[in-house]
Design an enzyme around this catalytic site. Structure first.
Site, PDB file in Angstrom:
ATOM      1  N   HIS A  74       7.312  -3.329   7.258  1.00 37.54           N
ATOM      2  CA  HIS A  74       6.107  -2.748   6.651  1.00 37.54           C
ATOM      3  C   HIS A  74       6.581  -1.713   5.626  1.00 37.54           C
ATOM      4  CE1 HIS A  74       2.495  -0.161   6.558  1.00 37.54           C
ATOM      5  NE2 HIS A  74       1.825  -1.158   7.116  1.00 37.54           N
ATOM      6  N   ASP A  78      10.389   0.481  14.819  1.00 35.86           N
ATOM      7  CA  ASP A  78       8.986   0.628  14.441  1.00 35.86           C
ATOM      8  C   ASP A  78       8.159  -0.196  15.439  1.00 35.86           C
ATOM      9  OD1 ASP A  78       6.479   0.341  13.414  1.00 35.86           O
ATOM     10  OD2 ASP A  78       7.103  -0.253  11.400  1.00 35.86           O
ATOM     11  N   GLN A 104       3.324  -2.450  16.010  1.00 37.58           N
ATOM     12  CA  GLN A 104       2.633  -3.666  16.453  1.00 37.58           C
ATOM     13  C   GLN A 104       2.999  -4.076  17.876  1.00 37.58           C
ATOM     14  OE1 GLN A 104       0.149  -4.989  14.983  1.00 37.58           O
ATOM     15  NE2 GLN A 104       0.328  -3.940  13.025  1.00 37.58           N
ATOM     16  N   LYS A 161      -3.535   1.859  17.020  1.00 36.97           N
ATOM     17  CA  LYS A 161      -3.302   0.422  17.208  1.00 36.97           C
ATOM     18  C   LYS A 161      -3.245   0.070  18.700  1.00 36.97           C
ATOM     19  CE  LYS A 161      -0.774  -0.062  12.860  1.00 36.97           C
ATOM     20  NZ  LYS A 161      -1.645  -0.735  11.904  1.00 36.97           N
ATOM     21  N   CYS A 174       0.916  -4.848   3.298  1.00 41.88           N
ATOM     22  CA  CYS A 174       1.933  -3.773   3.171  1.00 41.88           C
ATOM     23  C   CYS A 174       3.324  -4.300   3.481  1.00 41.88           C
ATOM     24  CB  CYS A 174       1.612  -2.582   4.071  1.00 41.88           C
ATOM     25  SG  CYS A 174       0.105  -1.769   3.634  1.00 41.88           S
TER      26      CYS A 174
END
Ligand code: PLP
Length: 559
Positions: free
Chosen positions: A124, A201, A204, A227, A365
């Site tokens: 991202h 990261d 998600q 999220k 993104c």
């Protein structure tokens, strides 16, 4: 035995009850942000009504109460990801800020010219741009690990890229475009072998898997509350205590100090050293309320349900005419990125929106990833465990009909560089069409019908000089002037049908007008008469504004 009931789970998300009742909305944009859990909303409201005070510094009962509610969540997050100490949990405003913090506070003091920062092809922008900035500050170099055929970070290639020059490996746990679990344990081990630090990261992955930072042995793990059914504006930076201790503060001000005088300041201890100013207290407290969804037993029920939803959706999407997934094989979480043959991704998303189905279209993104696929974007459908099989069936039904319609229709292509490519349809006719189209579904249908009035321009006749800046899908606009009447003629085209339709609407008031008439025309009043702008996404709304601005600029050159 799985006792999970989707109906019961759905009831815990008030917006789904309301939107479903009012407009039948189907929400499939969960990778962008999830809907909010009832307890999060209630806890946030209760906090303001019953416990509101600033944290840490107050010397009164209410501040102590607020501080307790706030700090308890740090302990809960520590447990959630199995960190060694609450000092390792830093509040930020989201994944993006967490990554920026690490890039600046770890990177700036530890990297030098020639060092390498290793990312993957599927990051991202939030996990690219902070590192690019660090690279330009330090002279470090970005290296990229390619993906395998299924879209996972390729371990074999990773071994070649992660060398002794690598000082930071920053990769996603699950890509927001591909939806597959990356082999991060193995990647972390590769980085450790060469003494590099690792940042994962988890934006998600946090809502879909259980995270154990000790077992992973990563140096940093980052994610956002919004999220995982929690509030916006709160994120987590997990960092190993020893590293966080060595890093300088990120921002400066209140909260992060021990003692301030005009001769110097000493900084607070962890975790407060990184939390300058009044934090997002209610956001953190709200996050605490959604953590009950991550108890071991409920999470495994949710995961089992998600998996069945994922299998079902993957199979059903595979059967849609012309649909092509970006990578091979079923994703690990119900997140699907695809294109539909001969149709622009924005047209798919706008059509679905007109049918009450919210999906994402664009580059997500992740522009470098789109470049790899040679695409300017795709459609993304991302599901959560409150989504149902019936909702998936509705999506498939609409996509089938749409794809069938689009793929049987042939648009004329203009190969002659004519003065303009627009059949004359005037403002009154457009106003008439839209006054009869009350709902967004009907208005959308009108826009798509109008798109047919604009024959496509042959690719060779579209010049980069004529591209409209600021329009997310490619749009071209060319002008010529009749020297006798001083009227301007426009030739227009776009890859997206919805933009072509909107161009017909715009040009109905500008085509064959003088520069003075164009500049004087009140386009905003026209748009409000049509009742269109409120239905267009911000990026499409900005695209329309960009087209209008370009027309006005072109007109200004002929004043
Ligand atoms: N990383 C990934 C993989 C994401 O999907 C996102 C958001 O979509 C981000 C980072 C940025 O998260 P935020 O906007 O919450 O900071």
């Amino acid at each position: 035995m799985n006792t999970f009931s989707v109906a019961e789970f759905r009831r815990q998300f008030p917006i789904l009850q309301k939107l479903n009742k009012d407009s039948g909305l189907i929400y499939f944009d969960n990778a962008a942000t999830t809907q909010k859990y009832k307890a999060v909303i209630k806890t946030s409201q209760n906090f303001y009504q019953e416990s509101n005070a600033n944290v840490h510094r107050g010397s009164h009962f209410l501040s102590a109460k607020a501080t307790k509610s706030f700090e308890i969540v740090r302990l809960q997050v520590q447990t959630l990801i199995n960190a060694s100490s609450e000092k390792e949990i830093i509040w930020t405003k989201g994944t993006t800020e967490s990554i920026n913090l690490v890039a600046q506070c770890y990177g700036l003091s530890n990297l030098k010219s020639g060092d390498e920062i290793v990312l993957s092809q599927a990051e991202h922008h939030a996990n690219i741009v902070p590192w690019q900035n660090l690279a330009s500050q330090t002279g470090a170099v970005i290296k990229v690990i390619p993906l395998d055929k299924c879209g996972r970070i390729d371990l074999v290639q990773a071994e070649q890229v992660i060398t002794s020059k690598c000082k930071v490996l920053a990769v996603n746990h699950i890509s927001n475009v591909i939806g597959k679990l990356n082999p991060i344990k193995e990647l972390i081990a590769l980085a450790k072998n060469v003494g590099a630090k690792t940042l994962i990261d988890g934006a998600q992955s946090i809502a879909h898997s259980s995270i154990d930072v000790k077992a992973l042995d990563c140096d940093f793990y980052v994610f956002s509350a919004h999220k995982m059914y929690g509030p916006t504006g709160v994120g987590v930076l997990y960092g190993k205590e020893q590293l966080l201790e060595q890093m300088p503060p990120y921002q400066f001000g209140g909260e992060m100090i021990k003692k301030v005088s005009f001769t110097g300041t000493t900084y607070n201890s962890l975790p407060h050293k990184f939390e300058a100013g009044t934090p997002n207290i209610v956001g953190v407290v709200g996050l605490g309320a959604c953590l009950e969804l991550f108890s071991k037993s409920l999470l495994s029920d949710l995961q089992a349900y998600e998996l069945s939803l994922c299998e079902y959706t993957y199979l059903a999407l595979s059967k849609v005419l012309g649909l092509k997934f970006l990578v091979d094989q079923q994703p690990d979480i119900p997140l699907f990125s695809f294109t539909i043959e001969n149709v622009h991704h924005h047209d798919v998303a706008t059509f679905l929106d007109s049918k009450g189905i919210a999906v994402r279209s664009g580059h997500h993104c992740a522009m470098p990833l789109m470049e790899l696929f040679d695409l300017d974007g795709s459609v993304r459908v991302s599901l959560a465990p409150y989504n149902t099989f019936a909702e998936v069936d509705e999506l498939i039904k609409q996509l089938q009909q749409f794809s069938l319609g689009e793929n049987t229709e042939k648009l004329p292509v203009s190969t002659q560089p004519s003065a303009d490519n627009l059949t004359t349809i005037n403002q009154d006719e457009i106003l008439n069409l839209f006054s009869n189209a009350k709902s967004w579904d009907l208005k959308h249908r009108q826009i798509m019908l109008l798109a047919k009035e604009l024959p496509r321009i042959d690719k060779q006749l579209r010049s980069d000089n004529d591209l409209v800046n600021g329009c997310e899908s490619s749009a071209w606009l060319k002008v010529s002037i009749n020297e006798t009447s001083h009227q301007l003629s426009f030739v227009a085209d776009s890859d997206a049908k919805v933009i072509r339709g909107l161009m017909v609407i715009i040009l109905s008031v500008y085509q064959h007008k003088t520069a003075e008439q164009i500049i004087a025309f009140d386009i905003n009043a026209y748009f409000s008469q049509l009742g269109l702008m409120q239905h267009l996404s911000p990026s499409r709304g900005n695209g329309i504004k960009a087209i209008v601005e370009r027309i006005e600029q072109l007109a200004a050159t002929h004043l």
